[in-house]
Design a protein around this motif. Structure first.
Motif, PDB file in Angstrom:
ATOM      1  N   ALA A 203      48.610  15.021 -22.637  1.00  0.00           N
ATOM      2  CA  ALA A 203      47.783  13.823 -22.697  1.00  0.00           C
ATOM      3  C   ALA A 203      48.016  13.086 -24.006  1.00  0.00           C
ATOM      4  O   ALA A 203      48.237  11.874 -24.034  1.00  0.00           O
ATOM      5  CB  ALA A 203      46.309  14.195 -22.549  1.00  0.00           C
ATOM      6  N   ASP A 206      51.418  11.324 -23.998  1.00  0.00           N
ATOM      7  CA  ASP A 206      51.657  10.164 -23.136  1.00  0.00           C
ATOM      8  C   ASP A 206      50.737   8.984 -23.396  1.00  0.00           C
ATOM      9  O   ASP A 206      51.114   7.841 -23.154  1.00  0.00           O
ATOM     10  CB  ASP A 206      51.565  10.571 -21.662  1.00  0.00           C
ATOM     11  N   SER A 207      49.512   9.209 -23.819  1.00  0.00           N
ATOM     12  CA  SER A 207      48.628   8.088 -24.143  1.00  0.00           C
ATOM     13  C   SER A 207      47.483   8.554 -25.018  1.00  0.00           C
ATOM     14  O   SER A 207      46.527   9.173 -24.544  1.00  0.00           O
ATOM     15  CB  SER A 207      48.072   7.446 -22.874  1.00  0.00           C
ATOM     16  N   ALA A 211      43.710   9.746 -23.996  1.00  0.00           N
ATOM     17  CA  ALA A 211      43.335  11.109 -24.359  1.00  0.00           C
ATOM     18  C   ALA A 211      41.967  11.093 -25.043  1.00  0.00           C
ATOM     19  O   ALA A 211      41.078  11.867 -24.703  1.00  0.00           O
ATOM     20  CB  ALA A 211      44.388  11.712 -25.280  1.00  0.00           C
TER      21      ALA A 211
ATOM     22  N   PHE B  90      48.829   9.145 -17.786  1.00  0.00           N
ATOM     23  CA  PHE B  90      49.834  10.013 -18.376  1.00  0.00           C
ATOM     24  C   PHE B  90      51.026   9.996 -17.427  1.00  0.00           C
ATOM     25  O   PHE B  90      51.067  10.716 -16.435  1.00  0.00           O
ATOM     26  CB  PHE B  90      49.259  11.407 -18.585  1.00  0.00           C
ATOM     27  N   SER B  93      53.136  13.018 -15.859  1.00  0.00           N
ATOM     28  CA  SER B  93      52.433  14.115 -15.208  1.00  0.00           C
ATOM     29  C   SER B  93      52.102  13.695 -13.779  1.00  0.00           C
ATOM     30  O   SER B  93      52.152  12.520 -13.440  1.00  0.00           O
ATOM     31  CB  SER B  93      51.142  14.439 -15.958  1.00  0.00           C
ATOM     32  N   ASN B  98      46.823  14.543 -13.962  1.00  0.00           N
ATOM     33  CA  ASN B  98      46.073  13.460 -14.582  1.00  0.00           C
ATOM     34  C   ASN B  98      44.576  13.632 -14.333  1.00  0.00           C
ATOM     35  O   ASN B  98      43.761  13.467 -15.239  1.00  0.00           O
ATOM     36  CB  ASN B  98      46.529  12.106 -14.039  1.00  0.00           C
TER      37      ASN B  98
END
Ligand SMILES: Nc1ncnc2c1ncn2[C@@H]1O[C@H](COP(=O)(O)OP(=O)(O)OP(=O)(O)O)[C@@H](O)[C@H]1O
Ligand SMILES: [Mg+2]
Lengths: 364, 256
Positions: A203, A206-207, A211, B90, B93, B98
């Motif tokens: 998490a 990726d962002s 998160a 995300f 994933s 997610n």
């Protein structure tokens, strides 16, 4: 194409979706365990070296592949692990204690330096970790009583419950020791990635903004990931010290950091398997090149007069990979497998990356 | 009783008064919409509530507690979930993962237990999965469970993001333009889901939306903002009939 029918959530929670993948791992492990009975000492030592690189690669993979933190300083964690382990052994503690303690010391060091570094990302983080590397290298030279300074030290011989695991005196045992460590760490790593902790790493990678919105403390998560990453790398460093035998700060040069980065990127970022494939490539290719060169001498071509040829071929292979297979060896393997599984339905553009939608700068 | 209380909220970015003195309160079980032309400050209000930004002045109270000084990662735990205008999933994933990430505030194991995958971790995973499956069923995402986000169509990603917010198990959900970029059918689904969230899940919904038919259909009250300032508040019909609102949309330089 295989369809797995699932009858409970446990099937998804388990490490292996189906018996076949479990069997494959078992066979692989059995072959690895039996390896000393089939190959001579030269190749067994190479195999141990590959295992150690795979271990270090897994360490870096946690940070780079799974949390998105690029580090140029991981050679420093190898060094800390190696020196901590050797120093504790020289103080009279048994390897069974010194080894995990060396990992924990390195992990704590990594987590502590991560706290100020976590606000950085990308190139800034890479530079900060490079700075850490330089500082550690200086410290290693300065702390002569522990590290032997420029001269270096000898890694003490390993004995566990009276049995020798010395790298030279009993290479098989040393190989099995490396294999056991790698197997345990791989199992723990795979567990981590199927649990809330591993998901929080992904998490954060990726962002960050989402998160946080999900309640993930980004700073703490990145520090934890970096700590685990350095801890595992520290374990690899401890084994590397024993593998080399007599070592000084030069063993842990910046090139080792870069090679480790290559292991994870060429192997396949974000896949545990990638660390293994990358480690095999990085340890085997130089060997293969030198064997090839020796064979060329046999047919009358002598290239030994050209310095740097090995390195150049090696670099070309690596660059080729980065340009033509950005998902790494493991990504390539997944594509080949899918191609066979759905034969003849594969389409040429199936793996082309989807263009991402535009993200505004506002939310960053 | 009001669940969310926003009082005299303001944030200035240098000279830009993105939000300037906005007050409103959202009652429990209410669907409350914020409308306004582009750049009015709607998303910024969301970012203030979810603590991405620190307000220049004003207070935010949730459930009777002043949360103005809270950290962004403390908000989900209180029961406030949100989606993003530009979808922040995300990407590498699966849909399932997610949604599972949405269960973070409910995790009961630490990293050591996770690494050893103790029986407790498995028990917890089953429970997270059970909850997530309810969300999947509600939003009809069954077909996408194991699909990577990166390859999914825009409309599906939008729904997954709502799902991830629901997986938190929130009391209040903030939806930033849930219907933007969606087809008529997809927008109709969103309308039904919002109704169900309120009726069946007992959720309170705060949403930003440009699609006035959706706003009219689902919201109890509407707040109109322009240039960071409140224009009017009331039922959808009242607000749309308000002269200032009409001026903001039709008048000088309106982009919407
Ligand atoms: N971090 C920031 N720094 C500077 N200005 C900002 C920042 N965030 C928002 N703004 C400004 O605040 C104003 C309001 O932006 P906001 O995103 O809240 O608008 P909005 O009402 O959501 O618009 P839209 O309908 O286009 O989504 C804009 O002028 C924007 O440029
Ligand atoms: Mg907006």
């Amino acid at each position: 194409m295989r369809v797995v029918f699932k009858t409970s959530y446990d099937k998804d929670i388990d490490l292996h979706e189906h018996g076949q993948s479990r069997a494959k791992i078992a066979v692989l492990l059995a072959v690895m365990v039996a390896l000393p009975f089939f190959v001579g000492n030269y190749y067994l030592a190479e195999a141990a070296n590959t295992l150690i690189w795979a271990l270090a690669g897994m360490g870096l993979m946690v940070a780079v592949g799974h949390t998105g933190q690029v580090s140029l300083g991981h050679a420093a964690f190898l060094a800390i692990g190696a020196y901590a382990n050797a120093a504790l052994m020289n103080a009279g503690l048994p390897f069974l204690l010194t080894f995990p303690i060396a990992g924990i010391i390195t992990g704590l060091f990594g987590a502590i330096i991560a706290v100020p570094a976590v606000r950085m990302s990308g190139i800034y983080l890479a530079i900060a970790t490079l700075a850490v590397f330089v500082i550690v290298e200086e410290l290693v030279i300065l702390l002569e009583p522990i590290t032997g300074g420029v001269g270096g030290i000898m890694a003490p011989s390993i004995t566990i419950f009276g049995i020798s695991f010395d790298r030279y005196a009993s290479l098989e045992n040393f190989y099995w020791l490396c294999l056991a460590v790698v197997a345990i760490v791989t199992w723990g790593y795979a567990n981590l990635m199927r649990s809330p902790t591993g998901r929080s790493f992904l998490a954060v990678r990726d962002s960050e903004v989402s998160a946080r919105a999900l309640g993930i403390n980004v700073t703490r998560t990145r520090a934890l990931a970096f700590g685990l990453s350095s801890g595992v790398t520290g374990l690899a460093g401890a084994l590397m010290g024993h593998y080399i035998g007599f070592f000084n700060y030069e063993l842990f040069s910046i090139f080792i950091s870069i090679n480790l980065l290559l292991v994870v990127t060429i192997g396949g970022l974000g896949f545990i398997q990638g660390a293994f494939l990358g480690a095999i490539l990085i340890t085997a290719v130089p060997q293969a090149i030198s064997i090839a060169r020796d064979n060329l001498v046999g047919i009358g071509i002598d290239l030994s007069g050209i310095p740097g040829l090995d390195t150049m071929i090696f670099s070309l292979i690596l660059i080729g990979f980065i340009i033509y297979e950005p998902t790494g060896l493991y990504g390539r393997w997944l594509k080949i497998r899918t191609w066979f599984e759905i034969f003849p339905l594969a389409r040429k553009d199936m793996f082309r990356r989807q263009k991402s939608y535009l993200k505004t700068e506002r939310m960053k | 009783m009001s669940l969310l209380d926003v009082n005299d909220l303001a944030i200035h970015f240098g000279g830009v008064k993105a939000v300037d003195g906005v007050s409103f309160s959202v009652d429990e079980g209410e669907v409350f919409a914020i409308i306004g032309p582009n750049g009015a400050g709607k998303s910024t209000i969301f970012n203030l509530i979810s603590r991405v930004y620190q307000p220049t002045r004003g207070t935010i109270r949730f459930d009777g507690q002043n949360i103005t000084g809270f950290k962004a990662h403390d908000i989900a735990g209180l029961g406030i979930a949100r989606t993003f205008q530009n979808i922040e999933l995300f990407d590498h994933s699966t849909v399932l993962d997610n949604l599972l990430m949405g269960r973070h505030t409910h995790r009961a194991t630490n990293f050591v237990q996770d690494i050893l995958f103790l029986p407790k971790v498995r028990r917890e995973e089953r429970e997270h999965r059970r909850r997530v499956e309810q969300v999947i069923e509600f939003l009809e995402l069954e077909a996408y469970r194991k699909k990577m986000i990166a390859g999914l169509p825009y409309g599906v990603r939008k729904v997954v993001e709502i799902g991830r917010a629901l997986a938190i198990g929130p009391k209040l959900i903030l939806l930033d333009e849930p219907a933007s970029g969606l087809s008529v059918e997809e927008t109709r689904d969103v309308a039904f889901w919002i109704e169900d969230m309120r009726r069946d899940m007992g959720l309170t919904v705060l949403m930003v939306e440009h699609d006035m038919s959706l706003v009219n259909q689902v919201s109890d009250r509407v707040l109109a903002v322009a240039n960071g300032q409140p224009l009017a508040m009331g039922t959808p019909a009242e607000v749309q009939a308000h002269p200032d609102v009409m001026a903001a949309y039709l008048g000088t330089g309106a982009a919407a």
